[in-house]
Motif scaffolding. Structure first.
Motif, PDB file in Angstrom:
ATOM      1  N   LEU A  61      -7.348   8.830 -15.417  1.00 37.07           N
ATOM      2  CA  LEU A  61      -5.857   8.972 -15.466  1.00 37.07           C
ATOM      3  C   LEU A  61      -5.613   7.280 -16.491  1.00 37.07           C
ATOM      4  N   ALA A  62      -6.192   6.867 -17.150  1.00 34.19           N
ATOM      5  CA  ALA A  62      -6.013   5.465 -17.573  1.00 34.19           C
ATOM      6  C   ALA A  62      -6.953   5.407 -18.898  1.00 34.19           C
ATOM      7  N   PRO A  63      -6.367   4.806 -19.515  1.00 36.26           N
ATOM      8  CA  PRO A  63      -7.061   4.691 -21.077  1.00 36.26           C
ATOM      9  C   PRO A  63      -7.890   3.309 -21.064  1.00 36.26           C
ATOM     10  N   MET A  64      -9.302   3.905 -20.071  1.00 38.54           N
ATOM     11  CA  MET A  64     -10.153   2.648 -20.138  1.00 38.54           C
ATOM     12  C   MET A  64     -11.490   3.604 -20.215  1.00 38.54           C
ATOM     13  N   SER A  65     -12.490   3.081 -20.869  1.00 40.59           N
ATOM     14  CA  SER A  65     -13.872   3.804 -21.210  1.00 40.59           C
ATOM     15  C   SER A  65     -14.847   3.092 -20.274  1.00 40.59           C
ATOM     16  N   VAL A 111      -5.097   0.938 -10.432  1.00 43.81           N
ATOM     17  CA  VAL A 111      -5.323   0.882 -11.497  1.00 43.81           C
ATOM     18  C   VAL A 111      -3.420   2.175 -12.099  1.00 43.81           C
ATOM     19  N   GLY A 112      -2.703   1.369 -13.142  1.00 46.95           N
ATOM     20  CA  GLY A 112      -1.860   2.116 -13.138  1.00 46.95           C
ATOM     21  C   GLY A 112      -0.708   2.907 -12.226  1.00 46.95           C
ATOM     22  N   ALA A 113      -1.130   1.521 -10.980  1.00 45.13           N
ATOM     23  CA  ALA A 113      -0.447   2.872 -10.238  1.00 45.13           C
ATOM     24  C   ALA A 113       0.659   1.785  -9.552  1.00 45.13           C
ATOM     25  N   SER A 114       0.942   0.566 -10.080  1.00 48.20           N
ATOM     26  CA  SER A 114       2.376   0.100  -9.088  1.00 48.20           C
ATOM     27  C   SER A 114       3.120   0.505  -9.045  1.00 48.20           C
ATOM     28  N   GLN A 115       3.182   1.626  -9.628  1.00 54.54           N
ATOM     29  CA  GLN A 115       4.663   2.889  -9.286  1.00 54.54           C
ATOM     30  C   GLN A 115       4.893   2.997  -7.361  1.00 54.54           C
ATOM     31  N   VAL A 116       3.796   3.043  -6.836  1.00 56.17           N
ATOM     32  CA  VAL A 116       2.951   2.994  -5.397  1.00 56.17           C
ATOM     33  C   VAL A 116       4.570   2.467  -4.561  1.00 56.17           C
ATOM     34  N   TRP A 117       4.916   1.450  -4.888  1.00 57.09           N
ATOM     35  CA  TRP A 117       5.738   0.407  -4.443  1.00 57.09           C
ATOM     36  C   TRP A 117       6.706   0.346  -5.175  1.00 57.09           C
ATOM     37  N   GLY A 158     -10.124   5.594   0.174  1.00 58.22           N
ATOM     38  CA  GLY A 158      -9.218   6.087  -0.960  1.00 58.22           C
ATOM     39  C   GLY A 158      -7.748   6.513  -1.280  1.00 58.22           C
ATOM     40  N   VAL A 159      -7.041   6.210  -1.753  1.00 55.86           N
ATOM     41  CA  VAL A 159      -5.452   7.216  -1.587  1.00 55.86           C
ATOM     42  C   VAL A 159      -4.575   8.057  -2.818  1.00 55.86           C
ATOM     43  N   ASP A 160      -4.421   9.258  -2.754  1.00 56.38           N
ATOM     44  CA  ASP A 160      -3.424   9.174  -4.069  1.00 56.38           C
ATOM     45  C   ASP A 160      -2.505  10.685  -3.163  1.00 56.38           C
ATOM     46  N   LEU A 161      -0.862  10.261  -3.761  1.00 58.01           N
ATOM     47  CA  LEU A 161      -0.195  11.714  -4.317  1.00 58.01           C
ATOM     48  C   LEU A 161      -0.863  12.539  -3.802  1.00 58.01           C
ATOM     49  N   VAL A 178      -5.879   2.184  -4.187  1.00 60.89           N
ATOM     50  CA  VAL A 178      -4.006   3.419  -4.164  1.00 60.89           C
ATOM     51  C   VAL A 178      -4.318   3.503  -5.444  1.00 60.89           C
ATOM     52  N   GLY A 179      -3.691   5.100  -5.131  1.00 61.10           N
ATOM     53  CA  GLY A 179      -3.785   5.437  -6.841  1.00 61.10           C
ATOM     54  C   GLY A 179      -4.572   5.912  -6.665  1.00 61.10           C
ATOM     55  N   CYS A 180      -5.657   6.139  -6.562  1.00 62.76           N
ATOM     56  CA  CYS A 180      -6.917   6.508  -7.054  1.00 62.76           C
ATOM     57  C   CYS A 180      -7.523   7.771  -7.721  1.00 62.76           C
ATOM     58  N   GLY A 181      -6.544   8.387  -7.963  1.00 64.98           N
ATOM     59  CA  GLY A 181      -6.256   9.622  -9.132  1.00 64.98           C
ATOM     60  C   GLY A 181      -7.854  10.589  -8.684  1.00 64.98           C
ATOM     61  N   GLY A 185      -1.850  11.079  -0.352  1.00 67.82           N
ATOM     62  CA  GLY A 185      -0.457  10.736   1.222  1.00 67.82           C
ATOM     63  C   GLY A 185       0.152   9.702   0.055  1.00 67.82           C
ATOM     64  N   PRO A 186       1.277   8.779   0.783  1.00 65.67           N
ATOM     65  CA  PRO A 186       1.639   7.922  -0.386  1.00 65.67           C
ATOM     66  C   PRO A 186       0.839   6.497  -0.111  1.00 65.67           C
ATOM     67  N   GLY A 187       0.528   6.105  -1.074  1.00 61.72           N
ATOM     68  CA  GLY A 187      -0.537   4.373  -1.123  1.00 61.72           C
ATOM     69  C   GLY A 187       0.089   3.872   0.350  1.00 61.72           C
ATOM     70  N   ALA A 188       2.280   3.358  -0.071  1.00 57.31           N
ATOM     71  CA  ALA A 188       2.484   2.549  -0.068  1.00 57.31           C
ATOM     72  C   ALA A 188       2.022   2.217   1.771  1.00 57.31           C
TER      73      ALA A 188
HETATM   74  C1  LIG Z   1      -2.187   6.542 -13.828  1.00 58.30           C
HETATM   75  S1  LIG Z   1      -2.960   7.406 -12.298  1.00 58.30           S
HETATM   76  C2  LIG Z   1      -4.159   6.328 -12.154  1.00 58.30           C
HETATM   77  C3  LIG Z   1      -5.354   7.113 -11.287  1.00 58.30           C
HETATM   78  C4  LIG Z   1      -6.410   6.233 -11.274  1.00 58.30           C
HETATM   79  N1  LIG Z   1      -6.012   4.973 -10.797  1.00 58.30           N
HETATM   80  C5  LIG Z   1      -7.674   5.976 -12.359  1.00 58.30           C
HETATM   81  O1  LIG Z   1      -7.036   5.908 -13.040  1.00 58.30           O
HETATM   82  O2  LIG Z   1      -7.984   7.470 -12.896  1.00 58.30           O
HETATM   83  C6  LIG Z   1      -1.518   6.804 -11.075  1.00 58.30           C
HETATM   84  C7  LIG Z   1      -1.915   7.728 -10.134  1.00 58.30           C
HETATM   85  O3  LIG Z   1      -1.388   7.611  -8.755  1.00 58.30           O
HETATM   86  C8  LIG Z   1      -0.922   8.122  -7.846  1.00 58.30           C
HETATM   87  N2  LIG Z   1       0.524   7.760  -7.762  1.00 58.30           N
HETATM   88  C9  LIG Z   1       1.807   7.817  -8.070  1.00 58.30           C
HETATM   89  N3  LIG Z   1       2.665   7.235  -6.967  1.00 58.30           N
HETATM   90  C10 LIG Z   1       1.763   7.044  -5.824  1.00 58.30           C
HETATM   91  C11 LIG Z   1       2.844   6.675  -4.492  1.00 58.30           C
HETATM   92  N4  LIG Z   1       3.402   6.883  -4.448  1.00 58.30           N
HETATM   93  N5  LIG Z   1       1.474   6.621  -3.738  1.00 58.30           N
HETATM   94  C12 LIG Z   1       0.162   7.243  -3.798  1.00 58.30           C
HETATM   95  N6  LIG Z   1      -0.437   7.871  -5.287  1.00 58.30           N
HETATM   96  C13 LIG Z   1       0.507   7.719  -6.114  1.00 58.30           C
HETATM   97  C14 LIG Z   1      -0.454   9.815  -8.755  1.00 58.30           C
HETATM   98  O4  LIG Z   1      -0.603  10.988  -8.375  1.00 58.30           O
HETATM   99  C15 LIG Z   1      -1.749   9.219 -10.203  1.00 58.30           C
HETATM  100  O5  LIG Z   1      -2.847  10.156  -9.459  1.00 58.30           O
END
Ligand SMILES: C[S@@+](CC[C@H](N)C(=O)[O-])C[C@H]1O[C@@H](n2cnc3c(N)ncnc32)[C@H](O)[C@@H]1O
Length: 257
Positions: free
Chosen positions: A16-20, A111-117, A66-69, A44-47, A95-98
């Motif tokens: 779930l990211a632009p990664m080949s 990866v693409g998951a800074s929003q966790v914090w 790994g953890v993902d919401l 963290v935010g492992c999808g 669950g919540p990664g934080a």
């Molecule tokens: C852009 S996707 C990237 C997923 C994965 N890292 C990848 O590269 O395929 C971001 C992921 O972060 C998760 N996410 C967003 N907020 C989160 C939180 N507070 N705790 C855990 N996961 C979270 C989303 O559900 C989503 O799967």
């Protein structure tokens, strides 16, 4: 959009990211090379955990967490781990990664998951990089290898791009500014790469495919058809007329110091 049930994103996207896949394999090998026997890599935010599983394949004596919401993505990650014989070395939590206390670990993937914090991406606010980086540093031992990938402006933001995103020029940083910030938070930048346009095009095509699949599977006069069609068209326009080549995605290979 809520309403029609769409096929899962993992059907058309490897990540779930632009990664080949080849970039992911390079990153996975680099992370694996830094792991000791029995060492833990945390995502963290492992999808659906595809990158984590690739690290575990490259590091046969490491364990992964790994953890993902999103519980459905986590479940898909568990299915993949089992199918590849990695279930006994992989622990995935919904669950919540934080709040994932798993550490300090030897390697970390964010990866693409800074929003966790910080604020959720849907709020359209700038990411709280400082909070994310401070939390990431607390999560790892000194010397840990970290893959931190995040959205950035590839070029200065254009009105056409920001209009299709949150409307703010400060929603993202330039890649060099993110690297500077990382270096201020207890990490050394080992390498930095940016997703290329082919990775972005593949990502956007995969992201939009679930709407196309839905449309192909339902009659044109289905009550949800117009909304699904509009969602697909809106996403394509946002990308091709808006942020293509402007919104970037940077991959930082970091070492905790
Ligand atoms: C852009 S996707 C990237 C997923 C994965 N890292 C990848 O590269 O395929 C971001 C992921 O972060 C998760 N996410 C967003 N907020 C989160 C939180 N507070 N705790 C855990 N996961 C979270 C989303 O559900 C989503 O799967």
């Amino acid at each position: 959009m809520s309403g029609p049930e769409l096929p899962p994103l993992w059907r058309d996207l490897e990540f779930l990211a632009p990664m080949s896949p080849s970039r992911a394999d390079d990153l996975a090998r680099w992370v694996a090379d830094g792991l000791t026997d029995g060492g833990t890599v945390l995502d963290v935010g492992c999808g659906w955990a595809e990158l984590l599983l690739r690290v575990l394949e490259a590091a046969p004596r490491a364990v992964g967490a790994g953890v993902d919401l999103d519980a459905d993505r986590v479940e898909e990650g568990r299915r993949r781990a089992a199918a590849r014989g990695l279930a006994d070395r992989t622990r995935l939590l919904a669950g919540p990664g934080a709040e994932a206390v798993e550490g300090p670990v030897e390697a970390l993937l964010v990866v693409g998951a800074s929003q966790v914090w910080g604020p959720d991406v849907d709020e359209g606010l700038p990411l709280d990089h400082a909070a994310a980086l401070a939390a990431m540093r607390r999560q790892v031992v000194t010397g840990a290898r970290v893959v931190h990938a995040e959205a950035v402006w590839s070029v200065p933001p254009t009105p056409a791009a920001t209009a299709r995103l949150s409307g703010r020029d400060d929603e993202f940083l330039a890649p060099a500014a993110l690297a500077d910030l990382v270096a201020d938070h207890g990490f050394e930048v080992h390498a930095q790469e940016e997703a290329d346009l082919a990775e972005w095009d593949a990502f956007e095509a995969g992201f939009t495919a679930r709407w196309d699949r839905w449309l192909a599977d339902h009659p044109a006069d289905h009550p949800d058809a117009a909304a699904v069609s509009a969602a697909a068209a809106g996403q394509r326009a946002a990308y091709h007329q808006g942020y293509r080549g402007v919104l970037g995605f940077t991959f930082l290979r970091l070492v905790a110091v």
